[in-house]
Write a protein that holds these residues in place. Structure first.
Motif, PDB file in Angstrom:
ATOM      1  N   ASP A 252       0.824  -1.104   0.084  1.00  0.00           N
ATOM      2  CA  ASP A 252      -0.036   0.096  -0.027  1.00  0.00           C
ATOM      3  C   ASP A 252       0.936   1.414  -0.077  1.00  0.00           C
ATOM      4  O   ASP A 252       1.700   1.534   0.852  1.00  0.00           O
ATOM      5  CB  ASP A 252      -0.964   0.050   1.285  1.00  0.00           C
ATOM      6  CG  ASP A 252      -1.922   1.025   1.126  1.00  0.00           C
ATOM      7  OD1 ASP A 252      -1.696   2.174   0.450  1.00  0.00           O
ATOM      8  OD2 ASP A 252      -3.032   0.843   1.676  1.00  0.00           O
ATOM      9  N   ARG A 253       0.667   1.906  -0.956  1.00  0.00           N
ATOM     10  CA  ARG A 253       1.786   3.068  -1.150  1.00  0.00           C
ATOM     11  C   ARG A 253       1.086   4.499  -0.527  1.00  0.00           C
ATOM     12  O   ARG A 253       1.849   5.549  -0.433  1.00  0.00           O
ATOM     13  CB  ARG A 253       2.050   3.308  -2.680  1.00  0.00           C
ATOM     14  CG  ARG A 253       2.591   2.289  -3.413  1.00  0.00           C
ATOM     15  CD  ARG A 253       3.329   2.766  -4.572  1.00  0.00           C
ATOM     16  NE  ARG A 253       4.463   3.873  -4.410  1.00  0.00           N
ATOM     17  CZ  ARG A 253       5.646   3.377  -4.283  1.00  0.00           C
ATOM     18  NH1 ARG A 253       6.073   2.175  -4.146  1.00  0.00           N
ATOM     19  NH2 ARG A 253       6.330   4.293  -4.102  1.00  0.00           N
ATOM     20  N   GLY A 254       0.110   4.340  -0.381  1.00  0.00           N
ATOM     21  CA  GLY A 254      -0.826   5.513   0.525  1.00  0.00           C
ATOM     22  C   GLY A 254      -0.404   5.896   1.862  1.00  0.00           C
ATOM     23  O   GLY A 254      -0.609   4.901   2.554  1.00  0.00           O
ATOM     24  N   LYS A 255       0.164   7.107   1.977  1.00  0.00           N
ATOM     25  CA  LYS A 255       0.601   7.171   3.342  1.00  0.00           C
ATOM     26  C   LYS A 255      -0.601   7.468   4.501  1.00  0.00           C
ATOM     27  O   LYS A 255      -0.349   7.712   5.614  1.00  0.00           O
ATOM     28  CB  LYS A 255       1.293   8.373   3.255  1.00  0.00           C
ATOM     29  CG  LYS A 255       2.988   8.148   2.696  1.00  0.00           C
ATOM     30  CD  LYS A 255       3.935   9.138   2.818  1.00  0.00           C
ATOM     31  CE  LYS A 255       5.427   8.806   2.525  1.00  0.00           C
ATOM     32  NZ  LYS A 255       5.387   8.287   1.220  1.00  0.00           N
ATOM     33  N   ASP A 256      -1.853   7.766   3.740  1.00  0.00           N
ATOM     34  CA  ASP A 256      -2.964   7.903   4.616  1.00  0.00           C
ATOM     35  C   ASP A 256      -3.701   6.598   4.878  1.00  0.00           C
ATOM     36  O   ASP A 256      -4.556   6.543   5.785  1.00  0.00           O
ATOM     37  CB  ASP A 256      -3.755   9.071   4.129  1.00  0.00           C
ATOM     38  CG  ASP A 256      -3.259  10.487   4.253  1.00  0.00           C
ATOM     39  OD1 ASP A 256      -2.455  10.624   5.552  1.00  0.00           O
ATOM     40  OD2 ASP A 256      -3.452  11.329   3.266  1.00  0.00           O
ATOM     41  N   SER A 257      -3.762   5.678   3.691  1.00  0.00           N
ATOM     42  CA  SER A 257      -4.322   4.624   3.982  1.00  0.00           C
ATOM     43  C   SER A 257      -3.562   3.533   4.734  1.00  0.00           C
ATOM     44  O   SER A 257      -4.147   2.570   5.314  1.00  0.00           O
ATOM     45  CB  SER A 257      -4.968   3.954   2.393  1.00  0.00           C
ATOM     46  OG  SER A 257      -3.441   3.970   1.760  1.00  0.00           O
ATOM     47  N   LEU A 258      -2.387   3.649   4.737  1.00  0.00           N
ATOM     48  CA  LEU A 258      -1.372   2.795   5.675  1.00  0.00           C
ATOM     49  C   LEU A 258      -0.402   3.537   6.210  1.00  0.00           C
ATOM     50  O   LEU A 258       0.585   4.023   5.471  1.00  0.00           O
ATOM     51  CB  LEU A 258      -0.959   1.615   4.953  1.00  0.00           C
ATOM     52  CG  LEU A 258       0.017   0.699   5.693  1.00  0.00           C
ATOM     53  CD1 LEU A 258      -0.705  -0.035   6.767  1.00  0.00           C
ATOM     54  CD2 LEU A 258       0.660  -0.263   4.888  1.00  0.00           C
ATOM     55  N   VAL A 259      -0.757   3.896   7.687  1.00  0.00           N
ATOM     56  CA  VAL A 259       0.445   4.811   8.294  1.00  0.00           C
ATOM     57  C   VAL A 259       1.197   3.891   8.900  1.00  0.00           C
ATOM     58  O   VAL A 259       0.895   2.795   9.666  1.00  0.00           O
ATOM     59  CB  VAL A 259      -0.625   5.511   9.254  1.00  0.00           C
ATOM     60  CG1 VAL A 259       0.353   6.398  10.270  1.00  0.00           C
ATOM     61  CG2 VAL A 259      -1.684   6.559   8.814  1.00  0.00           C
ATOM     62  N   ILE A 260       2.479   4.187   8.643  1.00  0.00           N
ATOM     63  CA  ILE A 260       3.811   3.419   9.283  1.00  0.00           C
ATOM     64  C   ILE A 260       4.510   4.280  10.039  1.00  0.00           C
ATOM     65  O   ILE A 260       4.957   5.440  10.047  1.00  0.00           O
ATOM     66  CB  ILE A 260       4.619   3.069   7.995  1.00  0.00           C
ATOM     67  CG1 ILE A 260       3.832   2.221   7.049  1.00  0.00           C
ATOM     68  CG2 ILE A 260       5.688   2.068   8.523  1.00  0.00           C
ATOM     69  CD1 ILE A 260       4.639   1.726   5.798  1.00  0.00           C
TER      70      ILE A 260
ATOM     71  N   ALA B 117       8.088   5.569   5.817  1.00  0.00           N
ATOM     72  CA  ALA B 117       7.410   5.688   6.922  1.00  0.00           C
ATOM     73  C   ALA B 117       6.783   7.038   7.186  1.00  0.00           C
ATOM     74  O   ALA B 117       7.081   8.187   6.769  1.00  0.00           O
ATOM     75  CB  ALA B 117       8.412   5.408   8.225  1.00  0.00           C
ATOM     76  N   ASN B 118       5.558   6.900   7.851  1.00  0.00           N
ATOM     77  CA  ASN B 118       4.828   8.267   8.045  1.00  0.00           C
ATOM     78  C   ASN B 118       5.682   8.951   9.371  1.00  0.00           C
ATOM     79  O   ASN B 118       5.940  10.446   9.530  1.00  0.00           O
ATOM     80  CB  ASN B 118       3.624   8.121   8.409  1.00  0.00           C
ATOM     81  CG  ASN B 118       2.757   7.709   7.218  1.00  0.00           C
ATOM     82  OD1 ASN B 118       2.787   6.503   7.108  1.00  0.00           O
ATOM     83  ND2 ASN B 118       1.951   8.585   6.928  1.00  0.00           N
ATOM     84  N   PHE B 119       5.835   8.086  10.340  1.00  0.00           N
ATOM     85  CA  PHE B 119       6.704   8.577  11.733  1.00  0.00           C
ATOM     86  C   PHE B 119       8.042   7.583  11.903  1.00  0.00           C
ATOM     87  O   PHE B 119       7.703   6.342  11.609  1.00  0.00           O
ATOM     88  CB  PHE B 119       5.756   8.461  12.712  1.00  0.00           C
ATOM     89  CG  PHE B 119       4.579   9.293  12.704  1.00  0.00           C
ATOM     90  CD1 PHE B 119       4.755  10.711  12.969  1.00  0.00           C
ATOM     91  CD2 PHE B 119       3.413   8.843  12.275  1.00  0.00           C
ATOM     92  CE1 PHE B 119       3.558  11.377  12.793  1.00  0.00           C
ATOM     93  CE2 PHE B 119       2.247   9.806  12.241  1.00  0.00           C
ATOM     94  CZ  PHE B 119       2.227  11.021  12.513  1.00  0.00           C
ATOM     95  N   ALA B 120       9.151   8.057  12.244  1.00  0.00           N
ATOM     96  CA  ALA B 120      10.170   7.228  12.528  1.00  0.00           C
ATOM     97  C   ALA B 120      11.170   7.909  13.559  1.00  0.00           C
ATOM     98  O   ALA B 120      11.058   9.150  14.324  1.00  0.00           O
ATOM     99  CB  ALA B 120      10.970   7.181  11.368  1.00  0.00           C
ATOM    100  N   SER B 121      12.038   7.044  14.142  1.00  0.00           N
ATOM    101  CA  SER B 121      13.150   7.482  15.037  1.00  0.00           C
ATOM    102  C   SER B 121      14.327   7.265  14.293  1.00  0.00           C
ATOM    103  O   SER B 121      14.497   6.577  13.354  1.00  0.00           O
ATOM    104  CB  SER B 121      12.912   6.499  16.342  1.00  0.00           C
ATOM    105  OG  SER B 121      13.247   5.333  15.970  1.00  0.00           O
ATOM    106  N   SER B 122      15.502   7.976  14.553  1.00  0.00           N
ATOM    107  CA  SER B 122      15.453   9.000  15.774  1.00  0.00           C
ATOM    108  C   SER B 122      16.127  10.113  15.151  1.00  0.00           C
ATOM    109  O   SER B 122      17.401  10.008  14.796  1.00  0.00           O
ATOM    110  CB  SER B 122      16.038   8.447  16.960  1.00  0.00           C
ATOM    111  OG  SER B 122      16.735   9.306  17.930  1.00  0.00           O
TER     112      SER B 122
ATOM    113  N   ILE C  99       5.973  13.071   9.220  1.00  0.00           N
ATOM    114  CA  ILE C  99       5.363  13.904   8.223  1.00  0.00           C
ATOM    115  C   ILE C  99       3.804  14.059   8.557  1.00  0.00           C
ATOM    116  O   ILE C  99       3.183  13.362   9.187  1.00  0.00           O
ATOM    117  CB  ILE C  99       5.291  13.341   6.704  1.00  0.00           C
ATOM    118  CG1 ILE C  99       4.398  11.901   6.581  1.00  0.00           C
ATOM    119  CG2 ILE C  99       6.921  13.389   6.277  1.00  0.00           C
ATOM    120  CD1 ILE C  99       4.469  11.288   5.200  1.00  0.00           C
ATOM    121  N   GLU C 100       3.237  15.316   7.843  1.00  0.00           N
ATOM    122  CA  GLU C 100       1.660  15.383   8.282  1.00  0.00           C
ATOM    123  C   GLU C 100       0.964  14.258   7.990  1.00  0.00           C
ATOM    124  O   GLU C 100       1.164  13.672   6.844  1.00  0.00           O
ATOM    125  CB  GLU C 100       1.159  16.613   7.786  1.00  0.00           C
ATOM    126  CG  GLU C 100       1.759  18.031   8.302  1.00  0.00           C
ATOM    127  CD  GLU C 100       1.008  19.191   7.818  1.00  0.00           C
ATOM    128  OE1 GLU C 100       0.513  19.181   6.584  1.00  0.00           O
ATOM    129  OE2 GLU C 100       1.144  20.187   8.487  1.00  0.00           O
TER     130      GLU C 100
END
Length: 303
Positions: free
Chosen positions: A190-198, A215-220, A266-267
């Motif tokens: 799933d390439r959609g960053k709103d349909s699959l949030v990682i 990824a939508n959110f990541a560390s660090s 990212i938003e």
């Protein structure tokens, strides 16, 4: 001292509590009690964690859990107020929070995470998967679970033999390449960053590589240590933020221990929805479960 005991390092002033792991030729493997940290130390540098330090760690984790619950309760309260103001509450409605698939390279942290998902009323399915196996597990599990949110976490670190000039090289990190490969496998589904949030990464992970992988959110961002439950906090906020709302990064990270130094992103739009009329809404299985990995037919999600 025996494997499984809680210990601290004398050379670091006993600043962190570790679980004592295997000992080989006088060197002990240590796992952070609260932080997603793997370390090693000479056995003679270790001493048992005192009861006061242990109680402080437990109290801190309890405070964090309570804070996460309060934040989600405020989100729910705001949504309920909106429903009343629109007049829709008179006919009743039901809630559909986002569903989480959580892959963790640490069994102990996974158990803690799944218990808190259940307390937060976030539908979640968790699997213990060693970091090198995560990309294959993602390809197998995503078509089966079909989640809204994917959490990929476990252990990571900057290898102590690497020099500062190597910080942009994935070879300088224990598991960042494994997390990156898992994110890329998820984006094949799933390439959609709103349909699959990682949400991806652990302590000191290569933040830029994980974001570039999808990824939508990541560390660090500052290569600091992160708390064991920080990825869960982000996933829970995504699960209960309305699908017509875009989350501001500072608000998403406000419940984490390390903030913008430890996590970034990212938003992203939320995935929470409401439905009408009010009917009996029954989820299949437990709200939060830990499962053993099973193979599943791979495929891509239609969007």
């Amino acid at each position: 001292m025996r494997q499984g005991d809680l210990v601290v390092r004398n050379s670091y002033g006993g600043d962190l509590i570790f679980v004592l792991g295997p000992v080989y030729q006088g060197q002990a493997l240590l796992k952070g009690l609260e932080l997603r940290l793997l370390a090693d130390a000479p056995l003679e540098d270790l001493r048992p964690a005192g009861p006061d330090a242990l109680q402080a760690a437990i109290d801190d984790e309890n405070r964090r859990a309570r804070r996460s619950i309060r934040q989600l309760d405020r989100l729910r309260a705001a949504q309920h107020t909106g429903m009343r103001q629109s007049g829709r509450q008179q006919t009743g409605y039901f809630e559909v929070p986002g569903r989480v698939l959580h892959l963790d390279g640490d069994q102990g942290y996974l158990r803690k995470s799944m218990a808190l998902y259940k307390e937060l009323r976030v539908p979640a399915e968790g699997y213990y998967v060693p970091e090198p196996s995560m990309a294959a597990a993602v390809s197998s599990l995503l078509p089966k679970v079909n989640p809204d949110i994917l959490v990929l976490t476990g252990h990571d670190s900057i290898l102590k033999e690497r020099k500062a000039r190597d910080m942009q090289s994935l070879a300088s990190y224990k598991n960042s390449r494994n997390f990156m490969n898992a994110v890329q496998a998820a984006r094949q589904f799933d390439r959609g960053k709103d349909s699959l949030v990682i949400v991806a990464g652990a302590c000191q992970s290569h933040f830029e590589a994980l974001l570039q992988a999808g990824a939508n959110f990541a560390s660090s961002p500052a290569r600091v240590l992160i708390h064991a439950l920080d990825p869960l906090v982000i996933a829970a906020k995504v699960a209960y933020t309305p699908s017509n709302s875009t989350m501001r990064i500072p608000e998403v990270l406000s419940g984490t221990l390390s903030g913008l130094e430890g996590l970034g992103g990212i938003e992203t739009r939320g995935v929470y929805r409401v439905g009408m009329p009010l009917v009996e809404w029954k989820e299949s299985g437990e709200t939060a479960t830990i499962a053993s990995q099973k193979t599943s037919k791979t495929g891509k999600r239609s969007r």
